[in-house]
Write a protein that holds these residues in place. Structure first.
Motif, PDB file in Angstrom:
ATOM      1  N   THR A   1       0.838  -1.200   0.000  1.00  0.00           N
ATOM      2  CA  THR A   1       0.000   0.000   0.000  1.00  0.00           C
ATOM      3  C   THR A   1       0.871   1.248   0.000  1.00  0.00           C
ATOM      4  O   THR A   1       0.621   2.196  -0.751  1.00  0.00           O
ATOM      5  N   ARG A   2       1.931   1.248   0.819  1.00  0.00           N
ATOM      6  CA  ARG A   2       2.856   2.386   0.832  1.00  0.00           C
ATOM      7  C   ARG A   2       3.573   2.527  -0.506  1.00  0.00           C
ATOM      8  O   ARG A   2       3.788   3.644  -0.980  1.00  0.00           O
TER       9      ARG A   2
ATOM     10  N   SER B   1       0.730   3.576  -3.267  1.00  0.00           N
ATOM     11  CA  SER B   1      -0.027   4.808  -3.050  1.00  0.00           C
ATOM     12  C   SER B   1       0.802   5.930  -2.443  1.00  0.00           C
ATOM     13  O   SER B   1       0.397   7.085  -2.498  1.00  0.00           O
TER      14      SER B   1
ATOM     15  N   ARG C   1       1.252   6.385   0.667  1.00  0.00           N
ATOM     16  CA  ARG C   1       0.684   6.723   1.971  1.00  0.00           C
ATOM     17  C   ARG C   1       0.462   5.460   2.784  1.00  0.00           C
ATOM     18  O   ARG C   1       0.368   4.378   2.242  1.00  0.00           O
TER      19      ARG C   1
ATOM     20  N   TYR D   1      -4.426   4.585   2.106  1.00  0.00           N
ATOM     21  CA  TYR D   1      -4.889   5.277   0.907  1.00  0.00           C
ATOM     22  C   TYR D   1      -6.328   5.756   1.052  1.00  0.00           C
ATOM     23  O   TYR D   1      -6.705   6.783   0.507  1.00  0.00           O
ATOM     24  N   SER D   2      -7.125   5.030   1.811  1.00  0.00           N
ATOM     25  CA  SER D   2      -8.528   5.429   1.943  1.00  0.00           C
ATOM     26  C   SER D   2      -8.667   6.766   2.671  1.00  0.00           C
ATOM     27  O   SER D   2      -9.638   7.488   2.469  1.00  0.00           O
TER      28      SER D   2
ATOM     29  N   ALA E   1      -6.609   9.244   2.220  1.00  0.00           N
ATOM     30  CA  ALA E   1      -6.026  10.300   1.376  1.00  0.00           C
ATOM     31  C   ALA E   1      -7.059  10.927   0.454  1.00  0.00           C
ATOM     32  O   ALA E   1      -6.830  12.009  -0.082  1.00  0.00           O
TER      33      ALA E   1
ATOM     34  N   ARG F   1      -8.487   9.873  -2.698  1.00  0.00           N
ATOM     35  CA  ARG F   1      -8.144   9.789  -4.118  1.00  0.00           C
ATOM     36  C   ARG F   1      -7.006  10.724  -4.512  1.00  0.00           C
ATOM     37  O   ARG F   1      -6.969  11.264  -5.615  1.00  0.00           O
TER      38      ARG F   1
ATOM     39  N   HIS G   1      -0.237   9.771  -6.212  1.00  0.00           N
ATOM     40  CA  HIS G   1       0.988   9.285  -5.589  1.00  0.00           C
ATOM     41  C   HIS G   1       1.984  10.450  -5.526  1.00  0.00           C
ATOM     42  O   HIS G   1       2.214  11.128  -6.522  1.00  0.00           O
TER      43      HIS G   1
END
Length: 121
Positions: free
Chosen positions: A65-66, A69, A71, A74-75, A77, A79, A82
């Motif tokens: 995920t890092r 995305s 982060r 991601y949820s 952030a 949308r 990157h």
């Protein structure tokens, strides 16, 4: 020595001495399958392996995920693009799709071809 057995020989009662029984050790595989302590040890080993596998799987999810995305979550952030690849925008979500397609293609090309067989008629 234990005097346990009695033998009758020509009408005379004789006692025989019998050595004490020594418990033979079971082979490891048999002990593991047949004894309760072996099954407990096997269950603990399998449980520890499953728990370690779950921790590693969770870490892999976070790491990828890092990576994809930029982060930790991601949820949260909303949308956002990157931070390393701003031109991609939310298209980085296609990374798992591309990975799945390439893995499927690789599995299909690397599997064994069945040998030609002759069937009797």
């Amino acid at each position: 020595m234990i005097r346990a057995s009695v033998a009758y020989c020509n009408g005379v009662v004789r006692q025989r001495t019998v050595p004490p029984r020594v418990r033979a050790r079971l082979p490891f595989g048999r002990w593991l399958r047949e004894r309760a302590s072996g099954l407990v040890a096997l269950a603990l080993l399998i449980g520890a392996g499953a728990g370690l596998g779950a921790v590693v799987f969770r870490w892999l999810i976070t790491a990828f995920t890092r990576l994809f995305s930029g982060r930790d979550d991601y949820s949260a952030a909303g949308r956002a693009a990157h931070p390393w690849f701003l031109a991609l925008g939310p298209l980085f979500l296609l990374a798992p799709v591309v990975a799945g397609l390439s893995t499927g293609r690789w599995c299909r090309s690397s599997r064994r071809k069945p040998a030609a067989t002759v069937s009797p008629r």
